[in-house]
Each structure stands twice: as C-alpha cells, then as structure tokens.
Design a protein around this motif. Sequence first.
Motif, short mmCIF file in Angstrom:
data_model
loop_
_atom_site.label_atom_id
_atom_site.label_comp_id
_atom_site.label_asym_id
_atom_site.label_seq_id
_atom_site.Cartn_x
_atom_site.Cartn_y
_atom_site.Cartn_z
N MET A 73 0.83 -1.21 0.00
CA MET A 73 0.00 0.00 0.00
C MET A 73 0.86 1.25 0.00
SD MET A 73 -3.18 -0.87 2.57
CE MET A 73 -3.79 0.79 2.41
N LEU A 74 0.39 2.26 -0.70
CA LEU A 74 1.11 3.52 -0.78
C LEU A 74 0.65 4.45 0.35
CD1 LEU A 74 0.89 4.11 -4.65
CD2 LEU A 74 2.78 3.10 -3.35
N ILE A 75 1.42 5.50 0.56
CA ILE A 75 1.10 6.44 1.63
C ILE A 75 -0.29 7.05 1.44
CG2 ILE A 75 1.73 8.65 2.67
CD1 ILE A 75 4.64 7.96 2.17
N ARG A 76 -0.66 7.31 0.19
CA ARG A 76 -1.97 7.94 -0.04
C ARG A 76 -3.11 7.01 0.38
NH1 ARG A 76 -0.61 6.64 -5.52
NH2 ARG A 76 -2.15 5.24 -6.50
N HIS A 77 -2.89 5.71 0.23
CA HIS A 77 -3.92 4.76 0.68
C HIS A 77 -4.10 4.84 2.19
CE1 HIS A 77 -2.65 2.47 -3.14
NE2 HIS A 77 -3.82 3.07 -3.37
N TRP A 78 -2.99 4.89 2.92
CA TRP A 78 -3.07 4.99 4.38
C TRP A 78 -3.68 6.31 4.82
CZ3 TRP A 78 -2.98 1.05 7.40
CH2 TRP A 78 -2.23 -0.08 7.08
N ILE A 79 -3.37 7.38 4.09
CA ILE A 79 -3.95 8.69 4.44
C ILE A 79 -5.46 8.65 4.31
CG2 ILE A 79 -4.14 11.09 3.70
CD1 ILE A 79 -1.16 10.98 2.99
N ILE A 80 -5.96 8.03 3.26
CA ILE A 80 -7.42 7.94 3.06
C ILE A 80 -8.06 7.17 4.21
CG2 ILE A 80 -9.23 6.94 1.61
CD1 ILE A 80 -7.40 7.48 -0.82
N VAL A 81 -7.52 5.97 4.51
CA VAL A 81 -8.12 5.12 5.53
C VAL A 81 -8.06 5.76 6.91
CG1 VAL A 81 -7.93 2.91 6.73
CG2 VAL A 81 -7.68 3.00 4.25
N LEU A 82 -6.89 6.23 7.29
CA LEU A 82 -6.74 6.77 8.64
C LEU A 82 -7.48 8.09 8.82
CD1 LEU A 82 -3.00 5.86 9.37
CD2 LEU A 82 -5.08 4.67 10.12
N SER A 83 -7.56 8.88 7.76
CA SER A 83 -8.33 10.13 7.86
C SER A 83 -9.81 9.82 8.11
CB SER A 83 -8.18 10.95 6.58
OG SER A 83 -6.84 11.35 6.39
N ILE A 84 -10.34 8.86 7.38
CA ILE A 84 -11.74 8.47 7.58
C ILE A 84 -11.93 7.88 8.97
CG2 ILE A 84 -13.51 6.81 6.85
CD1 ILE A 84 -12.55 7.34 3.95
N ALA A 85 -10.97 7.05 9.40
CA ALA A 85 -11.07 6.45 10.74
C ALA A 85 -11.10 7.51 11.82
CB ALA A 85 -9.92 5.48 10.96
N LEU A 86 -10.22 8.49 11.73
CA LEU A 86 -10.17 9.55 12.74
C LEU A 86 -11.44 10.38 12.74
CD1 LEU A 86 -6.45 10.70 12.32
CD2 LEU A 86 -7.41 9.33 14.18
#
Length: 549
Positions: free
Chosen positions: A1-14
């Motif tokens: 997974m790329l950084i942008r994928h993690w940004i999307i998931v974690l932003s939604i989670a937060l």
Amino acid sequence: MLIRHWIIVLSIALMALIPGILQIPVMDRDEARYAQASRQMLETGDLIDIRFQNLPRYVKPIGIYWLQAASAKIFGGGPQAGIWAYRLPSLLAAIGIVAMTTWMSAQLGSAESGVASGIVIALALITAVEARTAKTDALLVATILAAQIALHRIATHPKRPERFFTGRLRSPLAFWMFHGIGLLIKGPIITLVIGTTIIFWCLWNNNRQLLQRLYWLSGIVLNIIIVAPWIIAISINSGTSFLEQSIGHALMGKIARGDDHHGAPPGYHMLLFILAFWPCTTLAAGGAILAWTRRISPDIRFLICWIVPTLIVFELIATKLPHYTFPVYPAIAILAGVFLTTGTNLVSLGKGLIAQKLLNVIVILISVLFAIFPFFAEIYLANGVTFLSISTFSAGIILVILMIRFSIELSLLRLIHLAVSVCIFYTLIFAKVIPSLTSLWIARSLYQVVSKEENCKNRRLVIAGFSEPSVVFFHGTNTQFSNAEEAAKLLNNNQSTCVLAAIEHSQQKKFLADSAELYMKVKPIGKVCGLNYSHGNKVNITVYRLVNQ
C-alpha cells in the motif's frame, strides 16, 4: 500500500471515531464501573486489587484497568481526569483495528481491497460505539486481530517456523504474546476465538500441521509469564474470590443461562449484525458469496475458519450482547473489501442477487431511521425540535441518497463518498445530538446542581432511589447509595460538614418525614428530571441540604 492509501483510511477512521469522545458524559453502566475502578487505582495506589467503591469488581482481569489508569495519569493529569482519558485506550485500539484490518486485507487482495476493508470496519456502527466507550471490547478485538494475523501467516505458510522467534510476523512469539495480552484484557475469550479457528482449520484441511507449527510449550510458558504474576498477586490479596467471580459467575454463568437479563435465542447475533455492521451491511452478502466461491484459497479459508465457528459458539451461548461477535467483524470487513474491489461481478452473474437486493433495502431503511432519529430524540427527551436536529436530519438525508447510489453502483469511489457523509453524520450525532439530550445524563445534571452550592467545597453526596454508577464517577468515590431513612440520618450526623442528599421522588415523602422526626430542617436546592435508560423509567430527583449550613 502507498502512503496515499493509508492517508485515506486513517483520515476516515479519525473522522469517524473521534467526535464525541470529549462530549458524551460517562455512560451507565459498564463504562462508569470500569472508569471508576481505574480511577480508584490511581486514588489508592493499589494496582493489584479491582474495586468499585468498597466492593470488589472481579468480573474481568486487570489489563483494561491498568491501561485506563495509565491513560488518565499520563494524558488526563491524574484520577480526576475526564472520562475522555479513560476512553482513550479504546479509541487507540479501534484505530489499531482499522489499521490491521487494512493491512491484512491488502496482503490478501490488493491495496484497493485494503482501503475498502479499512473504511468498512472504521464506519461500522459497533466500532463507532466501542471506540467511544471505556470498556474491554475494542482492546480485546485488537489483540485477537493481531494474534490472528500471526496465526494466518503461520497457517498458510508451507514451512514450519524455524524457531519460536523468527523476527517476523510469522513468529509464534507474536501469536502467543498477543494471546497472553488478550488474556489479561478479557480472560479466555481470545482463546475461544483463536482456538475455534485452529480446530476448524485443522478439520477442514484434514491435517494437523498447524498444531506442530505453534511451539505450544514455549507459548504456554510465555503466557504464564504474562498472566501469572497478577493472578498470584490478586489471589494473595483476595484468596479465591477473583477466580470464583470471574470464571464461575462472569464466564460460566453467561454460557449456561442469560446472565444479567441478557438472554436471547439463537439467531440474535445474525439479526443484530445487520445493524451493527451498518452502513456497509450491504456488502455482507457479496462477501459471503465470495468466501464460498473462493474457499479453496488458503487465505479465504482462514477467514471462514475465523468467522463461522466463532459465530456458532456465540449463538449457542445463552447470554447475548451486541459486542460479543465483534471479534469476527474485521474478518467480515476483509471479505467485504475484497468483494467490493474484485468480486462484484459475482452478484451481477446472479449469485446471491436476491439476498444482495434485500440487504440493500434493509440498509437503506435503517439509514432513513437514523436520519430521523434526532427529531424523535429531541421531541421525546428535549421537548422540541432545534436547529441541531434539523441540521443532523439534513446530513442524514444526504447520507441516505449516497447510500442508495452506493447500493446501485458498488465501487470504492462510491464507498469513499458514503464514508465522508457517515463521518459528518457521526460527528453531529456523537458530538452534538447525544450530549445535548440532557434527560439522559442524570449524573451530569446532578453534578451541575450540587457544584453551584456555595460554602460546600468538600461536599459529600448521599443518594436514595437512584443507584447508577455514573453518579460515583461524577461525584466521587465517597458518594453513598442509600435509602430515605439512612440519608436523613447521615445528614443529621454530619451537620458540621457539607452533606447533600439527592432523593428520588419515590422516597421523598419518607425522607422528609424522617428529617422531621430528627428535628432537622432541610431545604431543596435543585431538582433533576430525566430518563434512566438502564431501566427505561423516568426519574425525578430533588437535592436537599440542611437549612443551617
């Protein structure tokens, strides 16, 4: 997974999980009991015994209390920290669940599958509730998920790990370490989930290679090292009381009968899943179809072995609560994410089409009910509709529209659009609407009344007719639950100190009569009316104080 994928998931989670942590008052009953017991550890300095006021609380092991006490000490400044500090371990565990689900799904499928699965578990209503509640369940699921990741890599790898510690996630050390931590959080529940997974895996594959890969002796020794010190310490302190109450009552009592009035017939968890997995329940049918179609894959087979036996066991246990099956939700989210990104053609080909459409209709109806919830809540609990309820209703309608679009076009992009609307809706519901329903928060309202009293700094509260644990968290460990007669005597015997009596309407006449018999003049200083949601009955409490104080 790329950084942008993690940004999307974690932003939604937060965005989905944080709002409301600060605003929602302490909730009855379990949260208040956990948080108060953790607070008393800080007050007394006793990190071994677990107590709610003077009563032992031996229903769960020590892990959750240590974490909550540490959080309150580090982030909240000490025992008087707000409830948010005691909720922080649950929030961090929920974020960890999202991250681990994302990572595991990406390993089994693709980066897009990981993003989809992470969003699904982050938005799930049960995750939203447990992240905001100072209890064991989010932490338990985090330890189970971590242990299952290690177990999956051990089970699906063709070779046995060369040693107990390999330095990788395939390490049996990682599996047994998280198992041991899970034991400290909620006892053998983690063993039940992982054990049924192992048994089902060995039976389905008709071999016992997995059993040979787990280094049982070393693992059991590690678990003893993790758990035994506290078990020995609490046994020295309380004898056999902890084991009798935690295993005899809290565990075995739930298996044989509906403990604490929470019995339900088989099928309860399957029906409740529709609500608990909202808003992505619509993906469950597709995930089930994908699981069966691709069951030959070791990865998918492992998820089935994780989900099915655990659900069967919890359906057979007499006591049933919504969070009992939370440990399988990450696995279901992984199947849902893989289905959304690689398997939607299975439904278009006709497999499970009726089930999928039926779930779509049900989920849309649930969304409509959620959208109108603020109106009914404010009419019933706040006696009127406000701009807040109208705003929340508008956000709910947008959510319903996006839910319909998602049901028509199952895609990751539509899921992200839906996720944004759910995050906005959750923010309004958890951070605004629920905290504003004053009638629900009786202990908070009582605190607002008594804290206004002048010349009453070291006050003590005695309460008759209302005995919810949130009162203790708000008003202090020395709060006394009593009846009308004892409340009157307590005021009479402590005339030199500031004692306030909170008397529920059902005991008010008795209290006033007893006060008169003691030649004691009392005056009302405030009144609290509300709904005791634990019992479902209305409460009318008057707070009294001695006239001469």
